[in-house]
Design a protein around this motif. Structure first.
Motif, PDB file in Angstrom:
ATOM      1  N   THR A 266     -14.245 -22.624  -0.893  1.00 50.04           N
ATOM      2  CA  THR A 266     -13.387 -21.447  -0.790  1.00 50.04           C
ATOM      3  C   THR A 266     -12.602 -21.536   0.506  1.00 50.04           C
ATOM      4  O   THR A 266     -13.148 -21.918   1.551  1.00 50.04           O
ATOM      5  N   VAL A 267     -11.328 -21.193   0.453  1.00 49.65           N
ATOM      6  CA  VAL A 267     -10.457 -21.245   1.631  1.00 49.65           C
ATOM      7  C   VAL A 267     -10.352 -19.847   2.238  1.00 49.65           C
ATOM      8  O   VAL A 267     -10.235 -18.850   1.520  1.00 49.65           O
ATOM      9  N   ALA A 268     -10.378 -19.766   3.558  1.00 46.84           N
ATOM     10  CA  ALA A 268     -10.496 -18.481   4.277  1.00 46.84           C
ATOM     11  C   ALA A 268      -9.170 -17.734   4.402  1.00 46.84           C
ATOM     12  O   ALA A 268      -8.763 -17.342   5.492  1.00 46.84           O
ATOM     13  N   HIS A 269      -8.488 -17.514   3.283  1.00 40.75           N
ATOM     14  CA  HIS A 269      -7.324 -16.637   3.276  1.00 40.75           C
ATOM     15  C   HIS A 269      -7.837 -15.206   3.115  1.00 40.75           C
ATOM     16  O   HIS A 269      -7.642 -14.562   2.077  1.00 40.75           O
ATOM     17  N   TYR A 270      -8.482 -14.726   4.162  1.00 43.86           N
ATOM     18  CA  TYR A 270      -9.295 -13.512   4.090  1.00 43.86           C
ATOM     19  C   TYR A 270      -8.482 -12.229   3.945  1.00 43.86           C
ATOM     20  O   TYR A 270      -9.032 -11.191   3.565  1.00 43.86           O
ATOM     21  N   ARG A 271      -7.192 -12.284   4.241  1.00 45.57           N
ATOM     22  CA  ARG A 271      -6.395 -11.066   4.110  1.00 45.57           C
ATOM     23  C   ARG A 271      -6.342 -10.564   2.664  1.00 45.57           C
ATOM     24  O   ARG A 271      -6.113  -9.388   2.411  1.00 45.57           O
ATOM     25  N   ARG A 272      -6.566 -11.435   1.727  1.00 46.52           N
ATOM     26  CA  ARG A 272      -6.631 -11.028   0.320  1.00 46.52           C
ATOM     27  C   ARG A 272      -7.632  -9.887   0.100  1.00 46.52           C
ATOM     28  O   ARG A 272      -7.441  -9.054  -0.783  1.00 46.52           O
ATOM     29  N   GLU A 273      -8.692  -9.882   0.883  1.00 43.12           N
ATOM     30  CA  GLU A 273      -9.776  -8.923   0.661  1.00 43.12           C
ATOM     31  C   GLU A 273      -9.761  -7.752   1.635  1.00 43.12           C
ATOM     32  O   GLU A 273     -10.651  -6.896   1.560  1.00 43.12           O
ATOM     33  N   LEU A 274      -8.790  -7.686   2.539  1.00 42.57           N
ATOM     34  CA  LEU A 274      -8.708  -6.546   3.449  1.00 42.57           C
ATOM     35  C   LEU A 274      -8.080  -5.350   2.728  1.00 42.57           C
ATOM     36  O   LEU A 274      -7.167  -5.504   1.911  1.00 42.57           O
ATOM     37  N   PRO A 275      -8.562  -4.140   3.016  1.00 41.41           N
ATOM     38  CA  PRO A 275      -8.125  -2.946   2.270  1.00 41.41           C
ATOM     39  C   PRO A 275      -6.621  -2.761   2.200  1.00 41.41           C
ATOM     40  O   PRO A 275      -6.080  -2.429   1.140  1.00 41.41           O
ATOM     41  N   VAL A 276      -5.903  -2.959   3.307  1.00 42.32           N
ATOM     42  CA  VAL A 276      -4.465  -2.704   3.315  1.00 42.32           C
ATOM     43  C   VAL A 276      -3.724  -3.636   2.360  1.00 42.32           C
ATOM     44  O   VAL A 276      -2.816  -3.211   1.624  1.00 42.32           O
ATOM     45  N   PHE A 277      -4.114  -4.902   2.332  1.00 36.55           N
ATOM     46  CA  PHE A 277      -3.415  -5.855   1.471  1.00 36.55           C
ATOM     47  C   PHE A 277      -3.858  -5.740   0.017  1.00 36.55           C
ATOM     48  O   PHE A 277      -3.073  -6.037  -0.899  1.00 36.55           O
ATOM     49  N   LYS A 278      -5.089  -5.305  -0.210  1.00 40.36           N
ATOM     50  CA  LYS A 278      -5.525  -5.021  -1.569  1.00 40.36           C
ATOM     51  C   LYS A 278      -4.756  -3.827  -2.139  1.00 40.36           C
ATOM     52  O   LYS A 278      -4.435  -3.789  -3.329  1.00 40.36           O
ATOM     53  N   LYS A 279      -4.464  -2.844  -1.261  1.00 36.66           N
ATOM     54  CA  LYS A 279      -3.699  -1.680  -1.710  1.00 36.66           C
ATOM     55  C   LYS A 279      -2.278  -2.092  -2.112  1.00 36.66           C
ATOM     56  O   LYS A 279      -1.745  -1.579  -3.113  1.00 36.66           O
ATOM     57  N   VAL A 280      -1.665  -2.993  -1.354  1.00 35.05           N
ATOM     58  CA  VAL A 280      -0.334  -3.478  -1.725  1.00 35.05           C
ATOM     59  C   VAL A 280      -0.371  -4.090  -3.122  1.00 35.05           C
ATOM     60  O   VAL A 280       0.498  -3.823  -3.961  1.00 35.05           O
ATOM     61  N   LYS A 281      -1.402  -4.887  -3.376  1.00 36.30           N
ATOM     62  CA  LYS A 281      -1.514  -5.508  -4.705  1.00 36.30           C
ATOM     63  C   LYS A 281      -1.710  -4.453  -5.791  1.00 36.30           C
ATOM     64  O   LYS A 281      -1.129  -4.549  -6.881  1.00 36.30           O
ATOM     65  N   THR A 282      -2.496  -3.426  -5.496  1.00 33.80           N
ATOM     66  CA  THR A 282      -2.697  -2.344  -6.454  1.00 33.80           C
ATOM     67  C   THR A 282      -1.379  -1.635  -6.760  1.00 33.80           C
ATOM     68  O   THR A 282      -1.083  -1.323  -7.922  1.00 33.80           O
ATOM     69  N   LEU A 283      -0.585  -1.388  -5.725  1.00 36.36           N
ATOM     70  CA  LEU A 283       0.715  -0.741  -5.925  1.00 36.36           C
ATOM     71  C   LEU A 283       1.638  -1.608  -6.772  1.00 36.36           C
ATOM     72  O   LEU A 283       2.380  -1.101  -7.629  1.00 36.36           O
ATOM     73  N   LEU A 284       1.588  -2.904  -6.565  1.00 38.06           N
ATOM     74  CA  LEU A 284       2.417  -3.812  -7.351  1.00 38.06           C
ATOM     75  C   LEU A 284       1.929  -3.886  -8.796  1.00 38.06           C
ATOM     76  O   LEU A 284       2.725  -3.822  -9.746  1.00 38.06           O
ATOM     77  N   ASP A 285       0.608  -4.022  -8.954  1.00 40.62           N
ATOM     78  CA  ASP A 285       0.043  -4.149 -10.300  1.00 40.62           C
ATOM     79  C   ASP A 285       0.223  -2.879 -11.127  1.00 40.62           C
ATOM     80  O   ASP A 285       0.289  -2.935 -12.360  1.00 40.62           O
ATOM     81  N   SER A 286       0.307  -1.731 -10.441  1.00 41.32           N
ATOM     82  CA  SER A 286       0.494  -0.461 -11.141  1.00 41.32           C
ATOM     83  C   SER A 286       1.965  -0.126 -11.387  1.00 41.32           C
ATOM     84  O   SER A 286       2.294   0.965 -11.858  1.00 41.32           O
ATOM     85  N   ASN A 287       2.855  -1.063 -11.024  1.00 38.36           N
ATOM     86  CA  ASN A 287       4.289  -0.903 -11.273  1.00 38.36           C
ATOM     87  C   ASN A 287       4.875   0.293 -10.521  1.00 38.36           C
ATOM     88  O   ASN A 287       5.811   0.943 -10.985  1.00 38.36           O
ATOM     89  N   SER A 288       4.345   0.552  -9.316  1.00 37.36           N
ATOM     90  CA  SER A 288       4.750   1.741  -8.564  1.00 37.36           C
ATOM     91  C   SER A 288       6.220   1.718  -8.155  1.00 37.36           C
ATOM     92  O   SER A 288       6.846   2.770  -8.010  1.00 37.36           O
ATOM     93  N   ILE A 289       6.796   0.528  -7.939  1.00 34.55           N
ATOM     94  CA  ILE A 289       8.216   0.438  -7.577  1.00 34.55           C
ATOM     95  C   ILE A 289       9.027  -0.225  -8.686  1.00 34.55           C
ATOM     96  O   ILE A 289      10.161  -0.660  -8.484  1.00 34.55           O
ATOM     97  N   GLY A 290       8.433  -0.295  -9.872  1.00 33.30           N
ATOM     98  CA  GLY A 290       9.120  -0.922 -10.987  1.00 33.30           C
ATOM     99  C   GLY A 290       9.152  -2.434 -10.856  1.00 33.30           C
ATOM    100  O   GLY A 290       8.405  -3.025 -10.074  1.00 33.30           O
ATOM    101  N   LYS A 291       9.994  -3.073 -11.613  1.00 30.18           N
ATOM    102  CA  LYS A 291      10.100  -4.531 -11.583  1.00 30.18           C
ATOM    103  C   LYS A 291      10.562  -4.984 -10.197  1.00 30.18           C
ATOM    104  O   LYS A 291      11.567  -4.515  -9.679  1.00 30.18           O
ATOM    105  N   VAL A 292       9.798  -5.888  -9.609  1.00 30.65           N
ATOM    106  CA  VAL A 292      10.120  -6.382  -8.270  1.00 30.65           C
ATOM    107  C   VAL A 292      11.270  -7.375  -8.345  1.00 30.65           C
ATOM    108  O   VAL A 292      11.269  -8.295  -9.175  1.00 30.65           O
TER     109      VAL A 292
END
Length: 323
Positions: free
Chosen positions: A123-149
């Motif tokens: 496993t490679v230590a790209h640990y920001r993937r699991e930090l709350p702030v960056f997980k929230k960004v992914k949630t906002l994207l996955d939920s289509n909050s700003i529409g098509k990027v």
């Protein structure tokens, strides 16, 4: 390794292991730090005493071959990542590998081949993937909050004091043979990995400009187009007149704005702005290490594979005009 504990050995117990990662190996469930290695005897003894680690050595091979160690955290400078990772894989030990994963695309291909041929997990230590702030960004994207990027832009500007870069006794980050290429290679893996994590497979990679004469004053720029149509532009300038740390994601309904070095997200949709703020964990790698332990115990998927990190390496090489 089902229903067993991961007994860790650290190769290179330097600055990054003091707070960011080291203590987390003792705090994560089914995980224990039992051995550490550093070439300077006095420093490795000091680390072992302060962190309550019983076994220490100045020889990486001794740590890898220790029968009690079943997983290795490689936290040395990048020039030795491939060597120690291959050695651990050959010994049947799982590997948690610091970023940048390796020096270049060729080394990434060598490591990927070794992973495919062996049972040891990496496993490679790209640990920001699991930090709350960056997980929230992914949630906002996955939920289509700003529409098509449509597009995303990263700007990292830093004055000569380089406050974004971890301080070490020997600034090896400015030695290309050790670091792979200056400050860009130290922090850009996190940012580029998150872009790939958010937007998926890359279709086109283009270099911008770069100043490779002096790595302490390096400027790098690049562009990408993801297969889903998202256009990316990035600029990293470590000889700027001002500090800036910004990522702006534009969608058809609004935008998401965040930085990589604080815990606030701004979501603007249809003229309304919402702010999200998160606390950074004391040990920033702990959430990633927790996921890694689960993966090593065959209880979850790999939180960041060598294959994924190899794409990041390829992108960095193109941006720097290496490939």
């Amino acid at each position: 390794m089902e229903n067993k504990k991961i007994n860790w050995g650290i190769i290179g117990c330097g600055d990054v292991t003091e707070v960011k990662s080291g203590p987390a190996f003792q705090k994560v469930k089914n995980s224990c730090l039992i051995g550490v290695m550093r070439r300077q005897e006095a420093k490795v003894i000091d680390f072992a005493k302060r962190h309550g680690v019983a076994y220490w050595t100045t020889n990486a091979t001794e740590l890898i071959e220790n029968k009690e160690v079943n997983a290795v955290y490689v936290a040395t400078p990048p020039s030795s990542h491939l060597k120690y990772a291959l050695q651990a894989i050959k010994a049947g030990k799982h590997v948690y590998l610091e970023k940048p994963m390796v020096l270049n695309t060729h080394e990434a291909e060598v490591l990927l081949s070794a992973v495919k041929k062996n049972i040891a997990k990496v496993t490679v230590a790209h640990y920001r993937r699991e930090l709350p702030v960056f997980k929230k960004v992914k949630t906002l994207l996955d939920s289509n909050s700003i529409g098509k990027v449509a597009s995303v832009k990263i700007v990292i500007k830093q004055k000569d004091n380089t406050s974004l870069i971890a301080k070490t006794e020997d600034n090896w980050r400015l030695n290309q043979e050790i670091s792979g290429g200056g400050y860009f290679h130290d922090i850009a893996p996190h940012q580029i990995d998150l872009m790939c994590h958010y937007f998926g497979e890359v279709e086109i990679i283009k270099k911008g400009f770069q100043d490779v004469a002096q790595y302490s004053k390096q400027n790098v720029a690049g562009e990408m187009i993801f297969k889903n149509g998202v256009k990316f532009t990035g600029l990293w300038n470590f000889n700027a007149s001002e500090d800036m740390d910004s990522c702006i994601i534009h969608g058809e309904k609004g935008r998401i704005v965040f930085s990589f070095y604080n815990d606030t997200i701004s979501l603007s949709v249809c003229g309304k702005t919402e702010i999200y703020k998160y606390d950074t964990p004391e040990h920033v790698q702990q959430p990633m290490i927790d996921k890694t332990v689960h993966y090593f115990l065959s209880n979850s998927l790999n939180p960041c594979s060598v294959c994924e990190a190899a794409v990041v390496t390829q992108i960095m090489d193109v941006f720097c005009g290496i490939k």
